[in-house]
Design a protein around this motif. Structure first.
Motif, PDB file in Angstrom:
ATOM      1  N   PHE A   8      -2.803  -3.170  -7.911  1.00  0.00           N
ATOM      2  CA  PHE A   8      -1.815  -2.474  -7.085  1.00  0.00           C
ATOM      3  C   PHE A   8      -1.027  -3.551  -6.344  1.00  0.00           C
ATOM      4  N   ARG A   9       0.302  -3.590  -6.539  1.00  0.00           N
ATOM      5  CA  ARG A   9       1.110  -4.696  -6.006  1.00  0.00           C
ATOM      6  C   ARG A   9       2.001  -4.205  -4.871  1.00  0.00           C
ATOM      7  N   ILE A  10       1.950  -4.948  -3.760  1.00  0.00           N
ATOM      8  CA  ILE A  10       2.731  -4.615  -2.560  1.00  0.00           C
ATOM      9  C   ILE A  10       3.657  -5.784  -2.236  1.00  0.00           C
ATOM     10  N   ALA A  11       4.956  -5.502  -2.155  1.00  0.00           N
ATOM     11  CA  ALA A  11       5.941  -6.505  -1.761  1.00  0.00           C
ATOM     12  C   ALA A  11       6.087  -6.460  -0.245  1.00  0.00           C
ATOM     13  N   VAL A  12       5.787  -7.574   0.422  1.00  0.00           N
ATOM     14  CA  VAL A  12       5.695  -7.619   1.875  1.00  0.00           C
ATOM     15  C   VAL A  12       6.798  -8.514   2.442  1.00  0.00           C
ATOM     16  N   ARG A  13       7.464  -8.050   3.471  1.00  0.00           N
ATOM     17  CA  ARG A  13       8.399  -8.913   4.204  1.00  0.00           C
ATOM     18  C   ARG A  13       7.593 -10.021   4.867  1.00  0.00           C
ATOM     19  N   LYS A  14       7.934 -11.272   4.579  1.00  0.00           N
ATOM     20  CA  LYS A  14       7.167 -12.409   5.083  1.00  0.00           C
ATOM     21  C   LYS A  14       7.268 -12.507   6.597  1.00  0.00           C
ATOM     22  N   THR A  22      -0.818  -5.272   6.954  1.00  0.00           N
ATOM     23  CA  THR A  22      -0.879  -4.660   5.623  1.00  0.00           C
ATOM     24  C   THR A  22      -2.223  -4.942   4.951  1.00  0.00           C
ATOM     25  N   ALA A  23      -2.720  -6.156   5.117  1.00  0.00           N
ATOM     26  CA  ALA A  23      -4.021  -6.494   4.538  1.00  0.00           C
ATOM     27  C   ALA A  23      -5.132  -5.649   5.157  1.00  0.00           C
ATOM     28  N   LYS A  24      -5.108  -5.495   6.465  1.00  0.00           N
ATOM     29  CA  LYS A  24      -6.132  -4.686   7.139  1.00  0.00           C
ATOM     30  C   LYS A  24      -6.031  -3.217   6.735  1.00  0.00           C
ATOM     31  N   LEU A  25      -4.794  -2.719   6.619  1.00  0.00           N
ATOM     32  CA  LEU A  25      -4.613  -1.319   6.253  1.00  0.00           C
ATOM     33  C   LEU A  25      -5.112  -1.042   4.842  1.00  0.00           C
ATOM     34  N   TRP A  26      -4.832  -1.950   3.913  1.00  0.00           N
ATOM     35  CA  TRP A  26      -5.309  -1.729   2.547  1.00  0.00           C
ATOM     36  C   TRP A  26      -6.834  -1.767   2.493  1.00  0.00           C
ATOM     37  N   THR A  33     -11.290   5.670   1.066  1.00  0.00           N
ATOM     38  CA  THR A  33     -11.013   6.483  -0.125  1.00  0.00           C
ATOM     39  C   THR A  33     -11.781   6.044  -1.360  1.00  0.00           C
ATOM     40  N   GLY A  34     -12.382   4.840  -1.321  1.00  0.00           N
ATOM     41  CA  GLY A  34     -13.042   4.325  -2.504  1.00  0.00           C
ATOM     42  C   GLY A  34     -12.077   3.896  -3.586  1.00  0.00           C
ATOM     43  N   CYS A  35     -10.850   3.562  -3.204  1.00  0.00           N
ATOM     44  CA  CYS A  35      -9.819   3.166  -4.173  1.00  0.00           C
ATOM     45  C   CYS A  35     -10.322   2.000  -5.027  1.00  0.00           C
ATOM     46  N   PRO A  36     -10.305   2.130  -6.357  1.00  0.00           N
ATOM     47  CA  PRO A  36     -10.870   1.089  -7.218  1.00  0.00           C
ATOM     48  C   PRO A  36      -9.883  -0.021  -7.568  1.00  0.00           C
ATOM     49  N   LEU A  37      -8.639   0.102  -7.141  1.00  0.00           N
ATOM     50  CA  LEU A  37      -7.614  -0.854  -7.561  1.00  0.00           C
ATOM     51  C   LEU A  37      -7.740  -2.178  -6.811  1.00  0.00           C
ATOM     52  N   ALA A  38      -7.601  -3.262  -7.541  1.00  0.00           N
ATOM     53  CA  ALA A  38      -7.423  -4.557  -6.886  1.00  0.00           C
ATOM     54  C   ALA A  38      -6.001  -4.611  -6.338  1.00  0.00           C
ATOM     55  N   VAL A  39      -5.797  -5.410  -5.295  1.00  0.00           N
ATOM     56  CA  VAL A  39      -4.476  -5.463  -4.676  1.00  0.00           C
ATOM     57  C   VAL A  39      -3.925  -6.883  -4.727  1.00  0.00           C
TER      58      VAL A  39
END
Length: 413
Positions: A8-14, A22-26, A33-39
């Motif tokens: 799962f790819r997230i484009a973040v404003r630097k 964003t890292a803490k929220l993911w 939720t047990g989301c199985p996706l790597a980020v």
């Protein structure tokens, strides 16, 4: 062999607070939720972010599932079909307190008819940010009165801004009068141009919706801005190399007395326990020119879902999670600016950042940029004009007239 997990790819404003929040929220989202996706989260500066999302069509081709996107780019993204329409998701399963949990000023730019392209992520209109400890210092007050025959006050006009900045210009103490974001990235100098136009009673758009940059207020504003940024007796020596984040960081290090920048760069000074100027910062309305009044600029950031994402259901659940009241507050505590009304009035936040309640006043004075599909091209023309003004001695009126001709040649209706 076990297959590689989907990414799962997230484009973040630097920007440090955006990245950490964003890292803490993911992480907490996956825990709940047990989301199985790597980020994979990729922080990018403005130019790189715009290019990856829109020029290179990363939102359309599935390169990005979720992105931080600026309201400046929404018309372009909408015209390109780059973003997922959130309306069906919002109808079926809206975020908590949607839409009444947000100010209407943070819900309009992303709406195109019945289409909604994002949820508010980070806000904080532009304002005057200043070192309260310097202005309240009795020795500074006495010295200013001796030099100028009047009290030291937070400047209300642009002329006073420059006078006060020169007073605080002390290279030997690593203190500048002001720091600005003069780096040519198509944003900061454009925003400053607009502010100098608006605060002199000028308008960026005429009655037919056409962008106009060659009027009297624009000429006066750009002429002042040119000499202000060139004023080595008032400004930070790195001003022309700093974009808004770097300028904010310089202020947070205690290197300037004044700064016109986004509200968040004031708030982060009080949120960060290690900030050298913590507890010494306040905000005020942006100065104005003769015959004008203060104005602000409301450009905000959104969470959006790429139209080409292969994980849209997860992406929307992440957006719902990230915009919860407690997570909007978390972003604020990390150093961003939450967008919920509940965050603006949160007792903990206001105890930490005593001027947080002033956000409502700033929104009342805030202007917005025109929502043209090729605003990025128009902004690039304005940016070029401003840089020519700063870097040459060409008459400002001629530069603006030439820039106006280029804008007129664009189909920007």
């Amino acid at each position: 062999m076990t297959p590689e997990p989907a990414v799962f790819r997230i484009a973040v404003r630097k920007f440090g607070p955006f990245e950490s929040a964003t890292a803490k929220l993911w992480a907490s989202f996956c825990q709940e939720t047990g989301c199985p996706l790597a980020v994979e989260m990729v922080p990018m500066d403005l130019h790189e972010l715009h290019a990856s999302l829109l020029t290179d069509e990363g939102l359309k081709n599935g390169a990005w599932d979720v992105a931080h996107i600026n309201t400046d780019w929404l018309a372009e993204a909408h015209a390109a079909g780059a973003l997922e329409n959130l309306t069906p998701y919002l109808t079926a399963n809206p975020p908590a307190d949607f839409p009444q949990g947000w100010s209407p000023s943070l819900l309009g730019m992303q709406q195109f008819g019945d289409t909604v392209l994002g949820l508010p992520f980070h806000d904080g209109p532009e304002c005057l940010i200043y070192r309260r400890d310097l202005f309240e210092n009795p020795a500074e007050q006495a010295a200013f009165r001796q030099q100028h025959g009047r009290p030291l006050q937070v400047p209300e006009t642009w002329e006073d801004f420059q006078t006060v900045a020169r007073f605080f210009q002390r290279p030997a103490d690593n203190l500048s009068g002001f720091v600005a974001a003069g780096f040519p990235d198509g944003h900061n100098t454009v925003f400053d141009f607009c502010l100098h136009l608006w605060t002199r009673a000028g308008q960026l758009v005429d009655s037919q919706g056409r962008v106009r940059i060659d009027g009297a207020a624009a000429i006066e504003g750009l002429a002042f801005y040119r000499q202000l940024l060139r004023d080595q007796t008032a400004g930070h020596p790195q001003t022309m190399h700093y974009e808004s984040v770097a300028a904010g960081q310089a202020f947070a290090r205690g290197e300037a007395a004044l700064m016109v920048n986004w509200f968040g760069f004031a708030a982060v000074c009080d949120v960060d326990a290690a900030c050298p100027v913590r507890g010494q910062v306040d905000i005020a309305p942006i100065p104005h020119g003769a015959g004008g009044q203060s104005a602000s600029l409301n450009v905000y950031w959104l969470y959006a879902i790429g139209a080409g994402s292969r994980h849209k259901a997860v992406a929307y659940e992440f957006l719902r999670y990230a915009t919860r009241p407690e997570n909007d507050k978390l972003l604020t505590l990390e150093g961003g600016i939450g967008c919920r009304i509940s965050t603006w009035h949160d007792a903990d936040i206001n105890a930490l950042v005593p001027y947080y309640h002033k956000l409502e006043q700033l929104h009342q004075q805030a202007e917005t940029l025109p929502r043209h599909t090729n605003w990025a091209r128009i902004a690039a023309i304005i940016d070029e004009v401003v840089l020519q003004a700063i870097n040459t001695d060409a008459p400002v009126a001629e530069l603006l007239a030439a820039g106006q001709e280029k804008i007129n040649s664009l189909d920007h209706v």
